[in-house]
Scaffold this active site. Structure first.
Site, PDB file in Angstrom:
ATOM      1  N   ARG A 378      -1.884   4.099  -5.946  1.00 14.85           N
ATOM      2  CA  ARG A 378      -3.571   5.217  -4.867  1.00 14.85           C
ATOM      3  C   ARG A 378      -3.666   5.410  -6.443  1.00 14.85           C
ATOM      4  NH1 ARG A 378      -4.524   4.324   0.193  1.00 14.85           N
ATOM      5  NH2 ARG A 378      -3.308   2.195   0.943  1.00 14.85           N
ATOM      6  N   GLU A 380      -5.986   7.552  -6.822  1.00 19.49           N
ATOM      7  CA  GLU A 380      -7.446   8.614  -6.494  1.00 19.49           C
ATOM      8  C   GLU A 380      -7.107  10.206  -7.027  1.00 19.49           C
ATOM      9  OE1 GLU A 380      -6.582   8.500  -2.012  1.00 19.49           O
ATOM     10  OE2 GLU A 380      -7.621   6.662  -1.572  1.00 19.49           O
ATOM     11  N   ARG A 386      -1.579  16.868  -0.240  1.00 24.41           N
ATOM     12  CA  ARG A 386      -1.121  15.892   0.958  1.00 24.41           C
ATOM     13  C   ARG A 386      -1.860  14.438   0.413  1.00 24.41           C
ATOM     14  NH1 ARG A 386      -4.841  13.993   6.188  1.00 24.41           N
ATOM     15  NH2 ARG A 386      -6.529  13.448   4.829  1.00 24.41           N
ATOM     16  N   HIS A 387      -1.345  13.700  -1.397  1.00 28.18           N
ATOM     17  CA  HIS A 387      -2.055  13.433  -1.414  1.00 28.18           C
ATOM     18  C   HIS A 387      -1.132  13.207  -2.711  1.00 28.18           C
ATOM     19  CE1 HIS A 387      -5.599  12.751  -0.022  1.00 28.18           C
ATOM     20  NE2 HIS A 387      -6.139  11.772   0.701  1.00 28.18           N
ATOM     21  N   GLU A 529      -2.970  12.552   9.285  1.00 28.04           N
ATOM     22  CA  GLU A 529      -2.317  10.806   9.790  1.00 28.04           C
ATOM     23  C   GLU A 529      -1.505  10.470   8.852  1.00 28.04           C
ATOM     24  OE1 GLU A 529      -4.785   7.096   6.852  1.00 28.04           O
ATOM     25  OE2 GLU A 529      -5.868   8.464   7.330  1.00 28.04           O
ATOM     26  N   SER A 532      -2.363   4.337   9.159  1.00 29.67           N
ATOM     27  CA  SER A 532      -3.673   3.473   9.211  1.00 29.67           C
ATOM     28  C   SER A 532      -3.325   1.713   9.588  1.00 29.67           C
ATOM     29  CB  SER A 532      -4.222   3.343   8.147  1.00 29.67           C
ATOM     30  OG  SER A 532      -5.936   3.269   8.901  1.00 29.67           O
ATOM     31  N   ARG A 580       4.480  11.070   3.721  1.00 29.59           N
ATOM     32  CA  ARG A 580       3.826  12.407   4.641  1.00 29.59           C
ATOM     33  C   ARG A 580       4.457  12.306   5.907  1.00 29.59           C
ATOM     34  NH1 ARG A 580      -2.382  11.758   5.060  1.00 29.59           N
ATOM     35  NH2 ARG A 580      -2.317  11.080   2.403  1.00 29.59           N
TER      36      ARG A 580
END
Length: 606
Positions: A378, A380, A386-387, A529, A532, A580
């Site tokens: 990812r 991002e 948490r990423h 989360e 998903s 996670r």
């Protein structure tokens, strides 16, 4: 004119001038009369040197000091002899002192390196698989009082060493386990052996042989508290350089509970109790050392078991493990958060998930129930706690007969199987993590608590938090909702479904009762989360419409859409972030603690 001829000519002219000057001096002529001749002769001598390359006249013989011709009488000879003898004696003493120093330094170096210790102690030669011996090895974790009086040989890291009078205490560690080794001077143990062990550097790899004994009192600093090893042999296998931090500091328990959400700046946090603690960035810079701590050894054993129980549960339910490509011609979920790469002159990207291919395998290729574990990428620019830019995805997809609740039942069973398995099989590891990073055990219900997205929004509003039924749920509100659910339902694990269609990927099936909603769901641990998923669209016409609505170029997903044109089974699934799950199950404050070698927007090594 040649050089030889010039030399003859100049020699004659200089000689003639010299004779004239000598004759004038003998005749008593004043200097001013023969001085011009002298100047002329000197000028010719300069010319001679420049042209011939040497001074004019015969070469002078340099007499060496002490030459017999210089000794005018016996007294001088005797004096010179005494002086020479004194000098020789002085040089001999200097040489003897130098040799004595070199010998002492060599002996000291050999003593520190253990050279000469033979089978009892010293540095071992490079282990290059040149031979196999009959040596029997013992695991440190297997040592107990039941092995008292038995002889064992162990290998591990030298965690600490402390000299004490005529003895030395060493703690040796292998993975999660430590044992104390003691060595005292005796008729069997030379002083040099004790000194050798005392000088070894922490974290060096050592082999220790000795007799298992039961100490008078438990060894509290070690995991094997009821035994210690009385050393008979001690060798170093591989030395350790100077450590960037002390393992004792890296193992120190947290004194302040850090938040598990929010921005991560990488700054070193000072401890309120004033004790030294190793910051997260320093740990990551030397990750190979940081991973040696008991807490980290335990975290990644839990990590391993999560993957094991994931596979175990799904295989028992008839799932097939698949392996999908990580190089794609288009973004798997749309958007720009993908890593673009050049693929032989064509644009490509790293897979943001195995989503499209696992759907093909499940719904279009007849496998019906599939799962995969693999890397997910990812792009991002999220510098949070948490990423990650690369993480391990635990993905599954299965066909359904009537309702997506069938998928939710599988997920509920799966997570309960994982949590039960960890609590049963990883008790020791969980406690070792808790020693450094205190946390409360995860609470979960059977079956897993389910609430709708609308019910979750209502709970937030009842707590005075603004949240619309069709608005996306922020990370902050997710965390607050987790606290509310934990207080109301006494569980740290739940899932929420029927999310707004506008906040889900293009391949999500719209809800039959409310077109603004979708047949999608998220699972949460401690308000964050960890999964998903949704029922997927299996109709190619509807799938095309939703892709256009999301602004996704159809040419990039043509093969994906085409795969549903030849009869596709209704299906759904989800993706789980392994790191996670481990982070939140163990109550860790940062996902970098549950990733072996984290990749975030600012870190690409080690």
């Amino acid at each position: 004119m040649g050089k030889a001829e010039l030399k003859t000519k100049l020699t004659k002219e200089i000689t003639d001038l010299g004779s004239q000057i000598a004759a004038a001096k003998s005749a008593g002529q004043p200097k001013d009369e023969w001085d011009p001749l002298l100047k002329q002769m000197l000028a010719l001598k300069v010319t001679y040197k420049e042209e011939i390359g040497e001074d004019f006249g015969p070469k002078k013989e340099v007499k060496k000091k002490g030459d017999a011709n210089q000794v005018a009488n016996p007294k001088n000879a005797e004096k010179a002899a005494k002086k020479a003898a004194a000098k020789a004696e002085k040089e001999a003493k200097k040489k003897a002192n130098r040799e004595a120093r070199e010998k002492a330094e060599k002996e000291k170096a050999e003593k520190l390196s253990g050279k000469g210790g033979g089978d009892q102690y010293g540095n071992l030669p490079l282990l290059n698989s040149s031979k196999i011996t009959s040596k029997v090895w013992s695991e440190i974790g297997s040592l107990s009082s039941s092995k008292s009086s038995s002889t064992v040989t162990i290998r591990g890291h030298l965690q600490s060493v402390r000299g004490f009078g005529k003895g030395v205490f060493a703690i040796v560690r292998s993975s999660l386990y430590t044992v104390q080794c003691v060595c005292f001077e005796s008729p069997e143990i030379p002083k040099t052996m004790v000194e050798y062990i005392s000088k070894l550097s922490n974290e060096s790899i050592v082999d220790v042989s000795g007799v298992v004994t039961v100490p008078d009192s438990p060894v509290e600093k070690c995991t094997q508290k009821d035994v210690e090893i009385k050393v008979t042999a001690f060798h170093m296998v591989a030395p350790s350089a100077v450590l960037p931090f002390q393992m004792e500091d890296a193992c120190r328990p947290d004194c302040d509970k850090q938040s598990d959400v929010g921005e991560y700046t990488g700054e070193e946090v000072e401890s309120s109790d004033g004790l030294i603690r190793v910051g997260q960035e320093t740990r990551l810079n030397y990750r190979w050392l940081d991973l040696r701590t008991p807490a980290n050894q335990s975290i990644f054993r839990v990590n391993s078991f999560v993957g094991h129980f994931f596979r175990e549960c799904l295989v028992e339910k008839g799932f097939v493990e698949i392996h999908t490509p990580k190089l794609l011609s288009g973004a798997s979920e749309g958007g720009s958060d993908c890593f673009n790469v050049d693929y032989f002159g064509r644009p490509a990207c790293l897979a943001m998930s195995p989503q499209l291919h696992k759907q093909m395998c499940c719904a279009c290729s007849g496998f019906e129930k599939v799962f995969e574990t693999g890397p997910v990428f990812r792009a991002e620019n999220s510098n949070t706690r948490r990423h990650l830019c690369e993480f391990t995805g635990l993905d599954l997809e299965l066909t359904i007969k009537e309702h997506y609740y069938e998928i939710l039942d599988v997920f509920s069973d799966l997570f309960i199987h994982i949590f039960d398995g960890l609590n049963a099989r990883c008790k020791n590891e969980i406690e070792r993590v808790r020693e450094q990073h205190p946390f409360e055990d995860l609470r979960y219900l059977r079956p897993t608590l389910r609430i709708t997205y609308a019910e979750g929004c209502k709970l937030l509003r009842e707590a005075g938090i603004e949240q619309g039924d069709y608005d996306d749920l922020s990370t902050e509100n997710e965390k607050k909702l987790g606290d509310i659910v934990a207080e109301k339902y006494k569980t740290d694990f739940f899932f929420m479904d029927e999310y707004p269609l506008s906040v889900r990927p293009f391949y999500t099936m719209p809800n039959a009762s409310n077109p603004k909603l979708s047949n999608s769901y998220d699972f949460f641990i401690r308000g964050q989360e960890i999964l998903s998923g949704a029922q997927r669209i299996h109709d190619p016409v509807l799938l095309t419409e939703r892709a256009i609505a999301h602004g996704i170029p159809l040419e990039g997903i043509k093969a994906y859409v085409d795969s549903f044109k030849h009869g596709a089974l209704p299906h759904g699934g989800g993706g789980i972030g392994l790191e996670r799950v481990v982070m939140l199950f163990l109550g860790l404050p940062n996902i970098r603690k549950s990733s072996y070698f984290p990749r975030d927007p600012k870190r690409l090594s080690p």
